[in-house]
Design an enzyme around this catalytic site. Structure first.
Site, PDB file in Angstrom:
ATOM      1  N   HIS A 149      44.943  57.996  42.640  1.00 50.39           N
ATOM      2  CA  HIS A 149      45.438  56.683  42.213  1.00 50.39           C
ATOM      3  C   HIS A 149      46.940  56.519  42.212  1.00 50.39           C
ATOM      4  O   HIS A 149      47.424  55.423  41.986  1.00 50.39           O
ATOM      5  CB  HIS A 149      44.862  56.330  40.834  1.00 50.39           C
ATOM      6  CG  HIS A 149      45.192  57.284  39.723  1.00 50.39           C
ATOM      7  ND1 HIS A 149      44.918  57.011  38.405  1.00 50.39           N
ATOM      8  CD2 HIS A 149      45.766  58.523  39.734  1.00 50.39           C
ATOM      9  CE1 HIS A 149      45.301  58.028  37.647  1.00 50.39           C
ATOM     10  NE2 HIS A 149      45.813  58.951  38.421  1.00 50.39           N
ATOM     11  N   HIS A 150      47.689  57.595  42.444  1.00 54.36           N
ATOM     12  CA  HIS A 150      49.152  57.471  42.441  1.00 54.36           C
ATOM     13  C   HIS A 150      49.739  57.189  43.826  1.00 54.36           C
ATOM     14  O   HIS A 150      50.921  56.877  43.930  1.00 54.36           O
ATOM     15  CB  HIS A 150      49.798  58.742  41.894  1.00 54.36           C
ATOM     16  CG  HIS A 150      49.424  59.054  40.473  1.00 54.36           C
ATOM     17  ND1 HIS A 150      49.582  58.146  39.452  1.00 54.36           N
ATOM     18  CD2 HIS A 150      48.892  60.163  39.905  1.00 54.36           C
ATOM     19  CE1 HIS A 150      49.172  58.700  38.311  1.00 54.36           C
ATOM     20  NE2 HIS A 150      48.745  59.921  38.557  1.00 54.36           N
ATOM     21  N   ALA A 151      48.955  57.332  44.889  1.00 57.54           N
ATOM     22  CA  ALA A 151      49.516  57.137  46.229  1.00 57.54           C
ATOM     23  C   ALA A 151      49.973  55.690  46.410  1.00 57.54           C
ATOM     24  O   ALA A 151      49.259  54.750  46.073  1.00 57.54           O
ATOM     25  CB  ALA A 151      48.467  57.501  47.282  1.00 57.54           C
TER      26      ALA A 151
END
Ligand SMILES: [Zn+2]
Length: 190
Positions: A84-86
Site C-alpha cells: 500500500h505504500h507504492a
C-alpha cells in the site's frame, strides 16, 4: 487456489508511470540503485527480477478482484499482496507496485461504480489514498497508528479527507500507540 499470471505493463501503468515501470525492470537486471525512484534504498533494495516479482504480486491481487467481480467467489485474498505504500513514480516502504490500487482501477474499468477500500495496518495506507485522493468513486479508509508516534510514512491525519471531487472520500483513523509499544511495529516493518 488460483495460480495467477503476472500483471501486464498496461495493467500496472493504470497506476504507475511507464518511466517508473521501465526503471524497476532495468534495476532488476542491472542491479544498480535508482534512488530518485525509491529503488536501492534501505526499504526497497534492488534485487534480481524485481519487476517480475512485483508484477506477479499485482497479478495475484488482480486475480482475486476478478474472481469476486465475476461471482466465481464471494471472497478472495492474496496473501502476498497489500503493497500500500507504492506511489505513482516511486517505491516506498517495501512496496514496489501498488497491487491494491491496480485492482481498484481494474474494478472501476470493469464497471464498478463505487469501491470501498479498508486498510488495517499499523502504517497509513498512503499510496492507495494518493491514487484515489481526487476520485469520489473510491472511498479509502485507513486505520493506523498516529503519525505523531510512528514516523513512517508520516501521513494519515484525520484532516486528510480527499480533495476536489474526492473531498470526503478519504477517511483516516489515527489511533494512539498501545501502551508500552512506542513507535508501534517499528521502522523496519511496513
Ligand atoms: Zn505496515
Amino acid at each position: 487456489m488460483v495460480e495467477p499470471s503476472p500483471a501486464t505493463d498496461s495493467e500496472i501503468e493504470t497506476v504507475h508511470d511507464p518511466e517508473y515501470v521501465a526503471m524497476v525492470r532495468h534495476v532488476g537486471r542491472a542491479l544498480v540503485p535508482a534512488v530518485r525512484f525509491g529503488l536501492g534504498t534501505d526499504d526497497d533494495p534492488v534485487f534480481e527480477g524485481m519487476h517480475e516479482a512485483a508484477a506477479l504480486v499485482v497479478g495475484a491481487t488482480l486475480a482475486a478482484a476478478r474472481s469476486v467481480w465475476s461471482g466465481a467467489t464471494a471472497h478472495a485474498v492474496n496473501v502476498a499482496g497489500g503493497h500500500h505504500h507504492a506511489m505513482r513514480a516511486n517505491a516506498s516502504g517495501f512496496c514496489v507496485y501498488n497491487d491494491l490500487a491496480v485492482a481498484i482501477k481494474w474494478l472501476l474499468s470493469a464497471g464498478a461504480e463505487r469501491v470501498a477500500y479498508l486498510d488495517l495496518d499499523v502504517h497509513h495506507g498512503d499510496g492507495v489514498q494518493a491514487a484515489f485522493y481526487h476520485d469520489p468513486r473510491v472511498l479509502t479508509i485507513s486505520l493506523h497508528e498516529h503519525p505523531a508516534t510512528l514516523f513512517f510514512p508520516g501521513t494519515g491525519r484525520p484532516h486528510e479527507t480527499g480533495t476536489g471531487d474526492g473531498a470526503g472520500y478519504a477517511v483516516n483513523v489515527a489511533l494512539p500507540a498501545a501502551p508500552g509499544t512506542p513507535g508501534g511495529c517499528g521502522r523496519l516493518t511496513r
